[in-house]
Write a protein that holds these residues in place. Structure first.
Motif, PDB file in Angstrom:
ATOM      1  N   ARG A  21       0.839  -1.167  -0.151  1.00 57.01           N
ATOM      2  CA  ARG A  21      -0.121  -0.129  -0.094  1.00 57.01           C
ATOM      3  C   ARG A  21       0.842   1.185  -0.144  1.00 57.01           C
ATOM      4  NH1 ARG A  21      -4.217  -0.733   4.791  1.00 57.01           N
ATOM      5  NH2 ARG A  21      -2.227  -1.515   5.682  1.00 57.01           N
ATOM      6  N   THR A  22       0.698   2.009  -0.859  1.00 54.64           N
ATOM      7  CA  THR A  22       1.412   3.172  -1.157  1.00 54.64           C
ATOM      8  C   THR A  22       0.598   4.833  -0.967  1.00 54.64           C
ATOM      9  OG1 THR A  22       3.192   2.292  -2.561  1.00 54.64           O
ATOM     10  CG2 THR A  22       3.107   4.612  -2.601  1.00 54.64           C
ATOM     11  N   ASP A  23       0.761   5.324   0.193  1.00 54.70           N
ATOM     12  CA  ASP A  23      -0.090   6.534   0.517  1.00 54.70           C
ATOM     13  C   ASP A  23       0.839   7.706  -0.017  1.00 54.70           C
ATOM     14  OD1 ASP A  23      -1.758   8.584   1.317  1.00 54.70           O
ATOM     15  OD2 ASP A  23      -2.209   7.677   3.247  1.00 54.70           O
ATOM     16  N   LYS A  24       0.692   8.087  -1.434  1.00 56.54           N
ATOM     17  CA  LYS A  24       1.472   9.127  -1.899  1.00 56.54           C
ATOM     18  C   LYS A  24       1.245  10.446  -1.225  1.00 56.54           C
ATOM     19  CE  LYS A  24       2.288   6.665  -6.276  1.00 56.54           C
ATOM     20  NZ  LYS A  24       2.281   6.788  -7.699  1.00 56.54           N
ATOM     21  N   VAL A  25      -0.030  10.792  -0.969  1.00 58.18           N
ATOM     22  CA  VAL A  25      -0.241  12.111  -0.205  1.00 58.18           C
ATOM     23  C   VAL A  25       0.456  12.095   1.011  1.00 58.18           C
ATOM     24  CG1 VAL A  25      -2.324  13.628   0.374  1.00 58.18           C
ATOM     25  CG2 VAL A  25      -2.342  12.148  -1.698  1.00 58.18           C
ATOM     26  N   ARG A  26       0.330  11.099   1.738  1.00 55.74           N
ATOM     27  CA  ARG A  26       0.765  11.272   3.258  1.00 55.74           C
ATOM     28  C   ARG A  26       2.136  11.347   3.130  1.00 55.74           C
ATOM     29  NH1 ARG A  26      -0.187   6.736   7.816  1.00 55.74           N
ATOM     30  NH2 ARG A  26       0.911   7.860   9.408  1.00 55.74           N
ATOM     31  N   ILE A  27       3.072  10.738   2.122  1.00 52.90           N
ATOM     32  CA  ILE A  27       4.137  10.557   1.963  1.00 52.90           C
ATOM     33  C   ILE A  27       4.728  11.981   1.741  1.00 52.90           C
ATOM     34  CG2 ILE A  27       6.509   9.951   0.767  1.00 52.90           C
ATOM     35  CD1 ILE A  27       5.052   7.028   0.657  1.00 52.90           C
ATOM     36  N   VAL A  28       4.031  12.781   0.745  1.00 54.26           N
ATOM     37  CA  VAL A  28       4.448  13.939   0.627  1.00 54.26           C
ATOM     38  C   VAL A  28       4.476  15.083   1.407  1.00 54.26           C
ATOM     39  CG1 VAL A  28       3.813  16.032  -1.327  1.00 54.26           C
ATOM     40  CG2 VAL A  28       4.066  13.751  -2.111  1.00 54.26           C
ATOM     41  N   GLN A  29       3.345  14.858   2.362  1.00 52.92           N
ATOM     42  CA  GLN A  29       3.078  15.740   3.455  1.00 52.92           C
ATOM     43  C   GLN A  29       4.151  15.642   4.400  1.00 52.92           C
ATOM     44  OE1 GLN A  29      -1.064  14.298   4.763  1.00 52.92           O
ATOM     45  NE2 GLN A  29      -1.971  15.904   3.602  1.00 52.92           N
ATOM     46  N   GLN A  30       4.470  14.382   4.679  1.00 51.13           N
ATOM     47  CA  GLN A  30       5.721  14.292   5.703  1.00 51.13           C
ATOM     48  C   GLN A  30       6.967  14.741   5.110  1.00 51.13           C
ATOM     49  OE1 GLN A  30       5.579  12.938   8.866  1.00 51.13           O
ATOM     50  NE2 GLN A  30       3.277  12.485   8.466  1.00 51.13           N
ATOM     51  N   ILE A  31       7.319  14.668   3.696  1.00 52.74           N
ATOM     52  CA  ILE A  31       8.277  15.077   3.088  1.00 52.74           C
ATOM     53  C   ILE A  31       8.475  16.806   3.291  1.00 52.74           C
ATOM     54  CG2 ILE A  31       9.839  15.648   0.968  1.00 52.74           C
ATOM     55  CD1 ILE A  31       8.995  12.734   0.332  1.00 52.74           C
ATOM     56  N   LEU A  32       7.118  17.191   3.100  1.00 54.08           N
ATOM     57  CA  LEU A  32       7.206  18.922   3.217  1.00 54.08           C
ATOM     58  C   LEU A  32       7.244  19.256   4.659  1.00 54.08           C
ATOM     59  CD1 LEU A  32       4.221  19.449   0.605  1.00 54.08           C
ATOM     60  CD2 LEU A  32       6.609  19.852   0.429  1.00 54.08           C
ATOM     61  N   LEU A  33       6.697  18.582   5.482  1.00 59.09           N
ATOM     62  CA  LEU A  33       6.776  18.871   6.890  1.00 59.09           C
ATOM     63  C   LEU A  33       8.320  18.903   7.412  1.00 59.09           C
ATOM     64  CD1 LEU A  33       3.705  17.089   8.636  1.00 59.09           C
ATOM     65  CD2 LEU A  33       3.925  19.558   8.307  1.00 59.09           C
ATOM     66  N   THR A  34       8.816  17.737   7.064  1.00 56.79           N
ATOM     67  CA  THR A  34      10.283  17.779   7.331  1.00 56.79           C
ATOM     68  C   THR A  34      11.175  18.893   6.854  1.00 56.79           C
ATOM     69  OG1 THR A  34      10.179  15.221   7.341  1.00 56.79           O
ATOM     70  CG2 THR A  34      12.482  16.526   7.285  1.00 56.79           C
ATOM     71  N   ILE A  35      10.799  19.302   5.356  1.00 54.72           N
ATOM     72  CA  ILE A  35      11.483  20.523   5.119  1.00 54.72           C
ATOM     73  C   ILE A  35      11.227  21.727   5.613  1.00 54.72           C
ATOM     74  CG2 ILE A  35      11.840  21.657   2.775  1.00 54.72           C
ATOM     75  CD1 ILE A  35      11.389  19.149   1.337  1.00 54.72           C
ATOM     76  N   GLY A  36       9.760  21.744   6.063  1.00 52.39           N
ATOM     77  CA  GLY A  36       9.445  23.059   6.628  1.00 52.39           C
ATOM     78  C   GLY A  36      10.111  23.210   7.991  1.00 52.39           C
ATOM     79  N   GLY A  37      10.221  22.145   8.781  1.00 50.98           N
ATOM     80  CA  GLY A  37      10.683  22.147   9.853  1.00 50.98           C
ATOM     81  C   GLY A  37      12.266  22.448   9.901  1.00 50.98           C
ATOM     82  N   VAL A  38      12.992  21.927   9.173  1.00 44.07           N
ATOM     83  CA  VAL A  38      14.409  22.441   8.990  1.00 44.07           C
ATOM     84  C   VAL A  38      14.485  23.925   8.653  1.00 44.07           C
ATOM     85  CG1 VAL A  38      16.593  22.018   7.364  1.00 44.07           C
ATOM     86  CG2 VAL A  38      14.968  20.248   8.249  1.00 44.07           C
ATOM     87  N   ALA A  40      12.259  26.296   9.341  1.00 44.55           N
ATOM     88  CA  ALA A  40      12.155  26.907  10.431  1.00 44.55           C
ATOM     89  C   ALA A  40      13.097  26.932  11.406  1.00 44.55           C
ATOM     90  CB  ALA A  40      10.736  26.511  11.096  1.00 44.55           C
ATOM     91  N   LEU A  41      13.833  25.817  11.605  1.00 43.70           N
ATOM     92  CA  LEU A  41      14.987  25.657  12.490  1.00 43.70           C
ATOM     93  C   LEU A  41      15.971  26.654  12.138  1.00 43.70           C
ATOM     94  CD1 LEU A  41      16.385  24.389  15.186  1.00 43.70           C
ATOM     95  CD2 LEU A  41      17.276  22.721  13.465  1.00 43.70           C
ATOM     96  N   ILE A  42      16.290  26.856  10.984  1.00 47.30           N
ATOM     97  CA  ILE A  42      17.338  27.754  10.433  1.00 47.30           C
ATOM     98  C   ILE A  42      16.896  29.122  10.524  1.00 47.30           C
ATOM     99  CG2 ILE A  42      18.290  28.458   8.229  1.00 47.30           C
ATOM    100  CD1 ILE A  42      18.428  25.672   7.189  1.00 47.30           C
ATOM    101  N   LEU A  43      15.605  29.451  10.243  1.00 44.29           N
ATOM    102  CA  LEU A  43      15.101  30.835  10.513  1.00 44.29           C
ATOM    103  C   LEU A  43      15.226  31.049  11.958  1.00 44.29           C
ATOM    104  CD1 LEU A  43      13.742  33.292   9.165  1.00 44.29           C
ATOM    105  CD2 LEU A  43      11.678  32.153   9.716  1.00 44.29           C
ATOM    106  N   ALA A  44      14.911  30.463  13.023  1.00 46.29           N
ATOM    107  CA  ALA A  44      14.920  30.768  14.485  1.00 46.29           C
ATOM    108  C   ALA A  44      16.529  30.699  14.688  1.00 46.29           C
ATOM    109  CB  ALA A  44      14.393  29.500  15.237  1.00 46.29           C
ATOM    110  N   ALA A  45      17.290  29.898  14.282  1.00 48.26           N
ATOM    111  CA  ALA A  45      18.496  30.238  14.460  1.00 48.26           C
ATOM    112  C   ALA A  45      19.319  31.657  13.930  1.00 48.26           C
ATOM    113  CB  ALA A  45      19.587  29.116  13.938  1.00 48.26           C
TER     114      ALA A  45
END
Length: 325
Positions: A21-38, A40-45
């Protein structure tokens, strides 16, 4: 990377692949969240670094501004010392004292300025009396001279509490101090060489390692003062009372004494030559039993051994008193 590598695989009991089973939408969301977190961390620093840089710049600007204010206060107070009015000179001394206590950079400059003020105040009179000692009786020191001497002691006393530093000696030689009352104060390593101390009263002053070379001390009192490691070499001391003072390791070589009284003083490890003893009397003075002074045996009070606290340490002491007759 393929979608299959991030897909959910279900296996049957024998180990074969049952379902993928491949949930492409969920995978894309997780990748985007990870990129966003990184991001945000760079911006905070970056924001933290920017705020820190701004704060440091602000602190430097405040320090520069405060330093400028201190220099301005020092300059104005120094100018006041040149006034012809005593009250104005006194105000300048009080201002310098408070500035030196509050500002570390102003401390040595203020001490040197007050030294020069004291020595220059009566330079002509001091020079005349050096060559003509039988001039008219010495007049009381001006009020501002006493204030300057007290200010030096107060400034150094406060700095001893706040900062550990080896003391630069204060040079007050060849001056005249008359009719002054000095309470407390740090005068460690001060030089009073060839100075006249007349009709003065020192109470609780720290005079350790002080130089009284050829000093003329007359009609004065010293109560609860510390003279440890001080030198009275070639001094003239007459009509002077020392009460509860510390005289450990004091140099009294070739001191001319007359009507000198020592009451309850610590005289551990002192050497008193005949020139000192000829005009001095000891009353209930004491010394560490392992650091007895160089006194004739008849000065030692038999059976006077007792425990005392010296420098917060309980030690065995012995008492000394000038024999009657």
């Amino acid at each position: 990377m393929t979608w299959q590598s991030v897909s959910e695989v279900t296996y049957d009991p024998v180990g074969g692949v049952k379902e993928v089973r491949t949930d492409k939408v969920r995978i894309v969301q997780q990748i985007l969240l990870t990129i966003g977190g990184v991001l945000a961390l760079i911006l905070a620093a970056w924001r933290t670094w920017t705020a820190h840089t701004q704060a440091q710049t602000g602190l430097k600007q405040v320090a520069i501004s405060e330093r400028g204010q201190h220099l301005d206060r020092y300059s104005k107070a120094a100018d006041m010392l040149d006034s012809e009015k005593t009250i104005v000179r006194q105000a300048g001394i009080y201002s310098l004292r408070e500035l030196a206590i509050a500002d570390d950079a102003s401390f040595p400059l203020t001490i040197q300025l007050l030294e020069s003020f004291i020595k220059g105040h009566d330079a002509v009179d001091t020079a005349l009396r050096h060559y003509h000692p039988h001039l008219t009786p010495i007049k009381p020191s001006p009020p501002d001279v006493g204030d300057a001497l007290r200010a030096i002691g107060a400034i150094r006393a406060m700095r001893e509490v706040e900062y550990f530093r080896p003391w630069r000696g204060v040079e007050l030689g060849c001056t005249i101090f008359a009719d002054l009352v000095i309470q407390g104060g740090n005068y460690i390593q001060t030089s009073f060489g060839s100075t006249k101390i007349i009709r003065c009263h020192f109470f609780g002053s720290d005079l350790r390692h002080t130089n009284f070379l050829e000093t003329d001390i007359r009609n004065s009192e010293f109560d609860s003062c510390s003279f440890n490691e001080a030198s009275f070499y070639l001094a003239k001391v007459s009509d002077v009372h020392f009460s509860g003072c510390d005289f450990e390791n004091v140099n009294t070589d070739e001191v001319a004494t007359e009507k000198v009284e020592l009451y309850g003083c610590n005289i551990s490890n002192c050497g008193f030559d005949p020139s000192f003893l000829s005009g001095a009397k000891f009353h209930n003075c004491f010394a560490r039993i392992d650091a007895e002074p160089m006194l004739p045996p008849e000065y030692r009070v038999a059976g006077s051994e007792a425990l005392r606290f010296i420098d917060s340490e309980e030690v065995m002491t012995v008492e000394y008193t000038t024999p009657s007759g």
